[in-house]
Design a protein around this motif. Structure first.
Motif, PDB file in Angstrom:
ATOM      1  N   GLU A 282     121.625  39.377 -29.456  1.00 24.15           N
ATOM      2  CA  GLU A 282     120.528  40.259 -29.843  1.00 24.15           C
ATOM      3  C   GLU A 282     119.403  40.209 -28.821  1.00 24.15           C
ATOM      4  O   GLU A 282     118.785  41.230 -28.496  1.00 24.15           O
ATOM      5  N   ARG A 283     119.149  39.033 -28.250  1.00 20.88           N
ATOM      6  CA  ARG A 283     118.046  38.870 -27.309  1.00 20.88           C
ATOM      7  C   ARG A 283     118.315  39.501 -25.943  1.00 20.88           C
ATOM      8  O   ARG A 283     117.363  39.842 -25.225  1.00 20.88           O
ATOM      9  N   ILE A 284     119.563  39.654 -25.556  1.00 19.91           N
ATOM     10  CA  ILE A 284     119.823  40.217 -24.223  1.00 19.91           C
ATOM     11  C   ILE A 284     119.775  41.738 -24.216  1.00 19.91           C
ATOM     12  O   ILE A 284     119.844  42.354 -23.149  1.00 19.91           O
ATOM     13  N   ILE A 285     119.641  42.369 -25.367  1.00 21.85           N
ATOM     14  CA  ILE A 285     119.536  43.826 -25.412  1.00 21.85           C
ATOM     15  C   ILE A 285     118.106  44.225 -25.074  1.00 21.85           C
ATOM     16  O   ILE A 285     117.165  43.899 -25.802  1.00 21.85           O
ATOM     17  N   GLY A 286     117.941  44.912 -23.949  1.00 25.05           N
ATOM     18  CA  GLY A 286     116.620  45.317 -23.511  1.00 25.05           C
ATOM     19  C   GLY A 286     116.001  46.362 -24.422  1.00 25.05           C
ATOM     20  O   GLY A 286     116.681  46.989 -25.240  1.00 25.05           O
ATOM     21  N   SER A 287     114.709  46.564 -24.266  1.00 25.95           N
ATOM     22  CA  SER A 287     114.011  47.534 -25.108  1.00 25.95           C
ATOM     23  C   SER A 287     114.522  48.955 -24.891  1.00 25.95           C
ATOM     24  O   SER A 287     114.339  49.823 -25.736  1.00 25.95           O
ATOM     25  N   VAL A 326     118.993  44.523 -35.627  1.00 22.22           N
ATOM     26  CA  VAL A 326     120.320  44.571 -34.998  1.00 22.22           C
ATOM     27  C   VAL A 326     120.817  46.008 -34.942  1.00 22.22           C
ATOM     28  O   VAL A 326     121.351  46.460 -33.925  1.00 22.22           O
ATOM     29  N   ARG A 327     120.641  46.726 -36.041  1.00 17.20           N
ATOM     30  CA  ARG A 327     121.023  48.141 -36.057  1.00 17.20           C
ATOM     31  C   ARG A 327     120.298  48.914 -34.963  1.00 17.20           C
ATOM     32  O   ARG A 327     120.906  49.686 -34.213  1.00 17.20           O
ATOM     33  N   GLY A 328     118.999  48.695 -34.855  1.00 26.77           N
ATOM     34  CA  GLY A 328     118.218  49.400 -33.849  1.00 26.77           C
ATOM     35  C   GLY A 328     118.647  49.059 -32.434  1.00 26.77           C
ATOM     36  O   GLY A 328     118.777  49.944 -31.583  1.00 26.77           O
ATOM     37  N   ALA A 329     118.887  47.776 -32.187  1.00 29.89           N
ATOM     38  CA  ALA A 329     119.273  47.346 -30.846  1.00 29.89           C
ATOM     39  C   ALA A 329     120.633  47.911 -30.457  1.00 29.89           C
ATOM     40  O   ALA A 329     120.808  48.459 -29.358  1.00 29.89           O
TER      41      ALA A 329
END
Length: 416
Positions: A282-287, A326-329
């Motif tokens: 989850e943390r490696i997904i950029g904005s 999570v859904r958003g990412a």
């Protein structure tokens, strides 16, 4: 001189304001859709990927119509392996979605149509008289992709295994057992062999306990801490912890615990390690929905997020990681990958690459069929539309919070 300095400051201020505006617009774009709109987009993207494989298999035209693209240094017997790759990897990703009950919604009708086609396709896949009879009987690669077929049955027993006629079930069982005359690499491949045997155990068939136990024992030994497994004797920095290690270890230890061949503690440990690993994903997904393209097999694209997707499907997300974020990412990742046609040919088949046609990224084992692991990030579609994963309001994920000055959880290692 004073005028020049003042002018430079104004330029700097303008640039800062511009970047702030872009950041606000990016976040706004990420949060404007509702959960159900996100779901509709996920369904469209998954269907776009999976349809050519499933539809052609149902019609006995997979081998006739699927392109045979491969990397420059490809070292397998292409026509012996690529079709089983495409089928196994596709259905392992669509299985939870197909396991949902029928309904009369637009999505429900689309899902039912795909499920019925896949059931016909599965029958064709093990019928020696069908043009699309798949090769389980030669090549070590079959060990890998038979495991994804088995994983699909594990993930959707009511939709994909139980409805099969007895002859088709018998044929799959025979194909799975035929794999025992081969071995593969001394790494994540142990889990492929073990999971297929685990599926046989789960349906009351004779299984090979040595393959199962060896897989569990070695992968447990390869654990290096804070949710990371080595993939063999040496550590590799890549996405194989998500492609294979965590999901298959969890599925296999769950079967063993359910069948009283393993302990609940072994399963719970494997699960907690995957839960912790999902925090990294989850943390490696950029904005903006981008993520690092590192390590082997980046052509598997969104399969990099299978472990996060499976934790979400199991409703086991860490306390600090909400279903909505999570859904958003993942939605933002899917927009990056699948909004356009850069990852598909003119007939809708996936092409070699990461985000575009980039055949130079293919590994020595990568062909068209290999790419269909991309479906493995869509597992949360197995949650009903009224589940909180889809029904709760949008929430920023970690990268959005971090880069917009919001509070977010400090990360620190966890011992399991």
């Amino acid at each position: 001189m004073i005028f020049t300095t003042h002018k430079q400051n104004l330029i700097k201020l303008f640039i800062a304001v511009l970047f702030l505006a872009l950041a606000v617009n990016t976040v706004s774009a990420q949060t404007k859709s509702t959960g159900l709109e996100d779901r509709k987009f996920w369904v469209k993207a998954l269907h776009k990927i999976a349809y050519p494989v499933i539809h052609n298999l149902a019609n006995g035209t997979l081998k006739q119509n699927m392109p045979l693209e491969k990397g420059n240094n490809y070292n397998l017997k292409l026509e012996d392996v690529t079709y089983l790759e495409a089928v196994g990897r596709t259905i392992a990703g669509v299985a939870p979605w197909l396991e949902l009950p029928d309904d009369n919604t637009e999505e429900g009708k689309l899902r039912k149509a795909m499920r019925l086609e896949l059931l016909q396709g599965l029958k064709n896949a093990v019928d020696p008289q069908n043009p699309d009879y798949l090769n389980f009987r030669s090549q070590s690669q079959a060990i890998v992709d038979a495991a994804y077929v088995a994983q699909a049955f594990i993930r959707a027993p009511k939709a994909l295994w139980e409805p099969l006629d007895q002859l088709t079930k018998k044929r799959f069982i025979e194909e799975f057992k035929s794999l025992r005359n081969r071995t593969g690499a001394y790494n994540n491949w142990l889990l492929f062999a073990g999971l297929t045997e685990g599926f046989l155990l789960s349906i009351g068939e004779q299984y090979d306990p040595a393959r199962v136990q060896f897989a569990v024992n070695k992968v447990t030994e390869w654990y290096v801490g804070d949710s990371w497994y080595k993939d063999g004797e040496k550590f590799s920095m890549d996405y194989y912890n998500s492609y294979v290690m965590h999901p298959m270890m969890v599925d296999l230890t769950k079967i063993l615990a359910d069948q009283k061949k393993g302990t609940p503690n072994s399963y719970n440990q494997a699960l907690q390690r995957m839960v912790r690993y999902s925090e990294y994903l989850e943390r490696i997904i950029g904005s903006d929905g981008t993520y690092p393209a590192y390590g082997r097999s980046v052509t598997y694209r969104t399969a990099a997020f299978q472990a996060l997707a499976q934790v979400a499907l199991m409703e086991q997300l860490p306390d600090a990681v909400s279903p909505a974020q999570v859904r958003g990412a993942l939605t933002q990742v899917f927009h990056k990958m699948y909004d356009g046609n850069q990852n598909f040919d003119h007939k809708g088949w996936l092409v070699l690459g990461f985000n575009g046609h980039q055949p130079e990224l293919a590994d020595v084992y990568t062909s068209t069929g290999s790419l269909y692991m991309a479906t493995l990030a869509f597992l949360p579609l197995g949650l009903s539309p009224d589940n909180k994963f889809w029904s709760t309001p949008n929430s920023p994920w970690t990268a959005v919070k971090a880069w917009s000055g919001q509070a977010f959880k400090k990360d620190y290692k966890v011992e399991y």
